[in-house]
Design a protein around this motif. Structure first.
Motif, PDB file in Angstrom:
ATOM      1  N   LEU A 152       1.435  -7.571   5.716  1.00 49.78           N
ATOM      2  CA  LEU A 152       1.930  -7.347   4.357  1.00 49.78           C
ATOM      3  C   LEU A 152       0.917  -6.557   3.530  1.00 49.78           C
ATOM      4  O   LEU A 152       1.270  -5.599   2.829  1.00 49.78           O
ATOM      5  N   ILE A 153      -0.346  -6.920   3.620  1.00 50.75           N
ATOM      6  CA  ILE A 153      -1.389  -6.210   2.884  1.00 50.75           C
ATOM      7  C   ILE A 153      -1.455  -4.752   3.324  1.00 50.75           C
ATOM      8  O   ILE A 153      -1.533  -3.842   2.487  1.00 50.75           O
ATOM      9  N   ALA A 154      -1.397  -4.506   4.628  1.00 53.51           N
ATOM     10  CA  ALA A 154      -1.445  -3.128   5.135  1.00 53.51           C
ATOM     11  C   ALA A 154      -0.248  -2.329   4.631  1.00 53.51           C
ATOM     12  O   ALA A 154      -0.392  -1.168   4.214  1.00 53.51           O
ATOM     13  N   ALA A 155       0.925  -2.936   4.644  1.00 49.29           N
ATOM     14  CA  ALA A 155       2.134  -2.250   4.165  1.00 49.29           C
ATOM     15  C   ALA A 155       2.032  -1.953   2.675  1.00 49.29           C
ATOM     16  O   ALA A 155       2.391  -0.860   2.222  1.00 49.29           O
ATOM     17  N   LEU A 156       1.539  -2.910   1.906  1.00 57.10           N
ATOM     18  CA  LEU A 156       1.396  -2.699   0.465  1.00 57.10           C
ATOM     19  C   LEU A 156       0.379  -1.604   0.161  1.00 57.10           C
ATOM     20  O   LEU A 156       0.592  -0.780  -0.740  1.00 57.10           O
ATOM     21  N   GLU A 157      -0.708  -1.560   0.906  1.00 55.57           N
ATOM     22  CA  GLU A 157      -1.698  -0.495   0.705  1.00 55.57           C
ATOM     23  C   GLU A 157      -1.064   0.868   0.955  1.00 55.57           C
ATOM     24  O   GLU A 157      -1.279   1.814   0.197  1.00 55.57           O
ATOM     25  N   GLU A 158      -0.264   0.957   2.009  1.00 54.25           N
ATOM     26  CA  GLU A 158       0.415   2.209   2.334  1.00 54.25           C
ATOM     27  C   GLU A 158       1.407   2.595   1.228  1.00 54.25           C
ATOM     28  O   GLU A 158       1.473   3.756   0.812  1.00 54.25           O
ATOM     29  N   ILE A 159       2.161   1.613   0.752  1.00 50.28           N
ATOM     30  CA  ILE A 159       3.140   1.851  -0.316  1.00 50.28           C
ATOM     31  C   ILE A 159       2.439   2.314  -1.592  1.00 50.28           C
ATOM     32  O   ILE A 159       2.863   3.278  -2.234  1.00 50.28           O
ATOM     33  N   PHE A 160       1.346   1.648  -1.962  1.00 51.18           N
ATOM     34  CA  PHE A 160       0.616   2.031  -3.170  1.00 51.18           C
ATOM     35  C   PHE A 160      -0.058   3.399  -3.008  1.00 51.18           C
ATOM     36  O   PHE A 160      -0.162   4.155  -3.971  1.00 51.18           O
ATOM     37  N   ASP A 161      -0.527   3.710  -1.801  1.00 50.34           N
ATOM     38  CA  ASP A 161      -1.142   5.021  -1.551  1.00 50.34           C
ATOM     39  C   ASP A 161      -0.152   6.155  -1.798  1.00 50.34           C
ATOM     40  O   ASP A 161      -0.540   7.267  -2.143  1.00 50.34           O
ATOM     41  N   ARG A 162       1.138   5.876  -1.606  1.00 51.22           N
ATOM     42  CA  ARG A 162       2.173   6.882  -1.865  1.00 51.22           C
ATOM     43  C   ARG A 162       2.477   7.028  -3.353  1.00 51.22           C
ATOM     44  O   ARG A 162       3.311   7.830  -3.740  1.00 51.22           O
ATOM     45  N   GLY A 163       1.852   6.188  -4.158  1.00 48.96           N
ATOM     46  CA  GLY A 163       2.067   6.275  -5.595  1.00 48.96           C
ATOM     47  C   GLY A 163       3.176   5.372  -6.116  1.00 48.96           C
ATOM     48  O   GLY A 163       3.528   5.428  -7.289  1.00 48.96           O
ATOM     49  N   THR A 164       3.722   4.551  -5.265  1.00 49.72           N
ATOM     50  CA  THR A 164       4.781   3.634  -5.675  1.00 49.72           C
ATOM     51  C   THR A 164       4.186   2.529  -6.540  1.00 49.72           C
ATOM     52  O   THR A 164       3.200   1.912  -6.148  1.00 49.72           O
ATOM     53  N   GLU A 165       4.802   2.288  -7.691  1.00 48.83           N
ATOM     54  CA  GLU A 165       4.297   1.259  -8.594  1.00 48.83           C
ATOM     55  C   GLU A 165       5.386   0.321  -9.104  1.00 48.83           C
ATOM     56  O   GLU A 165       5.077  -0.768  -9.564  1.00 48.83           O
ATOM     57  N   GLU A 166       6.630   0.735  -9.055  1.00 50.16           N
ATOM     58  CA  GLU A 166       7.721  -0.076  -9.599  1.00 50.16           C
ATOM     59  C   GLU A 166       8.122  -1.157  -8.604  1.00 50.16           C
ATOM     60  O   GLU A 166       8.256  -0.901  -7.396  1.00 50.16           O
ATOM     61  N   LEU A 167       8.335  -2.363  -9.122  1.00 52.11           N
ATOM     62  CA  LEU A 167       8.653  -3.513  -8.281  1.00 52.11           C
ATOM     63  C   LEU A 167       9.868  -3.255  -7.390  1.00 52.11           C
ATOM     64  O   LEU A 167       9.845  -3.555  -6.195  1.00 52.11           O
ATOM     65  N   GLU A 168      10.911  -2.718  -7.962  1.00 51.23           N
ATOM     66  CA  GLU A 168      12.138  -2.456  -7.192  1.00 51.23           C
ATOM     67  C   GLU A 168      11.855  -1.550  -6.000  1.00 51.23           C
ATOM     68  O   GLU A 168      12.331  -1.792  -4.889  1.00 51.23           O
ATOM     69  N   GLN A 169      11.051  -0.515  -6.203  1.00 47.31           N
ATOM     70  CA  GLN A 169      10.711   0.416  -5.127  1.00 47.31           C
ATOM     71  C   GLN A 169       9.818  -0.247  -4.081  1.00 47.31           C
ATOM     72  O   GLN A 169       9.967   0.003  -2.878  1.00 47.31           O
ATOM     73  N   ILE A 170       8.893  -1.075  -4.524  1.00 43.54           N
ATOM     74  CA  ILE A 170       8.006  -1.784  -3.588  1.00 43.54           C
ATOM     75  C   ILE A 170       8.827  -2.676  -2.670  1.00 43.54           C
ATOM     76  O   ILE A 170       8.677  -2.654  -1.446  1.00 43.54           O
ATOM     77  N   VAL A 171       9.726  -3.454  -3.255  1.00 47.12           N
ATOM     78  CA  VAL A 171      10.572  -4.368  -2.478  1.00 47.12           C
ATOM     79  C   VAL A 171      11.452  -3.581  -1.511  1.00 47.12           C
ATOM     80  O   VAL A 171      11.581  -3.938  -0.334  1.00 47.12           O
ATOM     81  N   THR A 172      12.040  -2.482  -1.986  1.00 45.24           N
ATOM     82  CA  THR A 172      12.892  -1.651  -1.129  1.00 45.24           C
ATOM     83  C   THR A 172      12.106  -1.096   0.048  1.00 45.24           C
ATOM     84  O   THR A 172      12.573  -1.139   1.193  1.00 45.24           O
TER      85      THR A 172
END
Length: 102
Positions: A53-73
């Motif tokens: 989960l941490i690795a996936a979140l780091e990857e998601i945040f590295d792409r510039g994603t910040e909105e909760l809905e987008q993170i969950v998706t």
């Protein structure tokens, strides 16, 4: 001095919504007899679910994603579901973060 562990065995269990009132000075270190290591605030080693989960979140945040809905998706698109194997919702993801203190 004893060998450094990769977790702090004296920390109280934090797998709950309401933080404990335990812990404090003298429990985490003895002044002058400790090394300040980055994992001193965790009571156990992260399990494979948490590491993924941490690795996936780091990857998601590295792409510039910040909105909760987008993170969950994006977590669901990666098929990285909750511990029960269910797709994340905004509510379940927020609850998980609140309970686990991330």
């Amino acid at each position: 001095m004893e060998q450094i562990k990769d977790f702090n065995p004296w920390l109280p269990d934090t797998q709950q919504v309401i933080p404990t009132k335990e812990g404090g000075n003298g429990q985490i270190h003895v002044p002058g007899q400790y090394q300040n290591v980055i994992w001193q605030n965790r009571s156990r080693v992260p399990d494979s679910f948490e590491v993924a989960l941490i690795a996936a979140l780091e990857e998601i945040f590295d792409r510039g994603t910040e909105e909760l809905e987008q993170i969950v998706t994006q977590l669901n698109d990666k098929r990285l579901f909750d511990r029960s194997g269910d797709a994340w919702t905004e509510k379940t993801f927020c609850h998980f973060l609140k309970v686990n203190g991330f």
